[in-house]
Design an enzyme around this catalytic site. Sequence first.
Site, PDB file in Angstrom:
ATOM      1  N   GLU A  51      25.045  64.092  69.011  1.00 25.03           N
ATOM      2  CA  GLU A  51      25.835  63.926  70.233  1.00 25.03           C
ATOM      3  C   GLU A  51      25.095  64.517  71.431  1.00 25.03           C
ATOM      4  OE1 GLU A  51      29.484  65.810  68.928  1.00 25.03           O
ATOM      5  OE2 GLU A  51      29.715  64.352  67.318  1.00 25.03           O
ATOM      6  N   HIS A 155      32.154  67.284  72.484  1.00 26.26           N
ATOM      7  CA  HIS A 155      31.787  66.416  71.366  1.00 26.26           C
ATOM      8  C   HIS A 155      31.901  64.963  71.817  1.00 26.26           C
ATOM      9  CE1 HIS A 155      31.582  69.259  67.877  1.00 26.26           C
ATOM     10  NE2 HIS A 155      32.321  70.020  68.683  1.00 26.26           N
ATOM     11  N   GLU A 208      36.308  65.458  73.806  1.00 25.02           N
ATOM     12  CA  GLU A 208      35.585  64.369  73.130  1.00 25.02           C
ATOM     13  C   GLU A 208      35.270  63.261  74.129  1.00 25.02           C
ATOM     14  OE1 GLU A 208      34.663  63.439  69.923  1.00 25.02           O
ATOM     15  OE2 GLU A 208      35.419  65.123  68.727  1.00 25.02           O
TER      16      GLU A 208
HETATM   17 ZN   LIG Z   1      30.918  66.372  67.251  1.00 24.97          ZN
END
Ligand SMILES: [Zn+2]
Length: 234
Positions: A51, A155, A208
């Site tokens: 990521e 993330h 996220e």
């Molecule tokens: Zn992650």
Amino acid sequence: MTLRPRPDWGTIPREPERYGRSHLGLPLEVWRPRPGGACRLLLFAGLHGEEPETTYALSRALRLLPGRSNDCAVVLAANPDGLLRGTRGNARGVDLNRNFPARNWRPEAVTHRSTLEDASDILLSPGDTPGSEPETRALIALIEELRPEQVVALHAPLACIDDAGETELGRRLAQRTGMPLVRDVGYPTPGSFGSWGGDRGLPVITYEFPLAATEVLMRDHVPVLVELLSDAGG
Ligand SMILES: [Zn+2]
């Protein structure tokens, strides 16, 4: 907020300090807040090496802002070996976000998906023991030293603000990004950083990023991160 002049956006305006070393010996770096005050927020990226967009976005936010934050600490690469090798786990094949000594840590292999459509059938280790990895232990020691009031972990690509405590900051991030505020990501995450924080009463928000081209992510999320860093800076 005052941003640095555009020609200066290529470099981070100050040097980090080292808070440890990765398994391969790479530096674990933190941009600390001004000494003497409380650390209101720790923002970290790159715990999963697959990521890298999280590291890139947070670096850009840091490069736009002048000087040192009053009360915000930043870690750009919590898993530098994974970022170097392009792997989700660290150089020992451990998913660091399953290696924290949370009450729900499990010794069984953990799975992940290669894309959102795929089955979750790719195996990684949660570590031999909770907190077995140098990157995990160093991040814990950093948090014990800084005692941040809240942590935001970056993330991708689940497109949500995961905040088990539904804090004021979580609600604000959800509103600002247009992404849903959720209390969990929909599957168990034993030994995750968020679980560990929850056990200790440390509020953790998992931010996220959505699944999108890097340039789109930078356009949409760097301004949010800049606001987060400057809000925390008061
Ligand atoms: Zn992650």
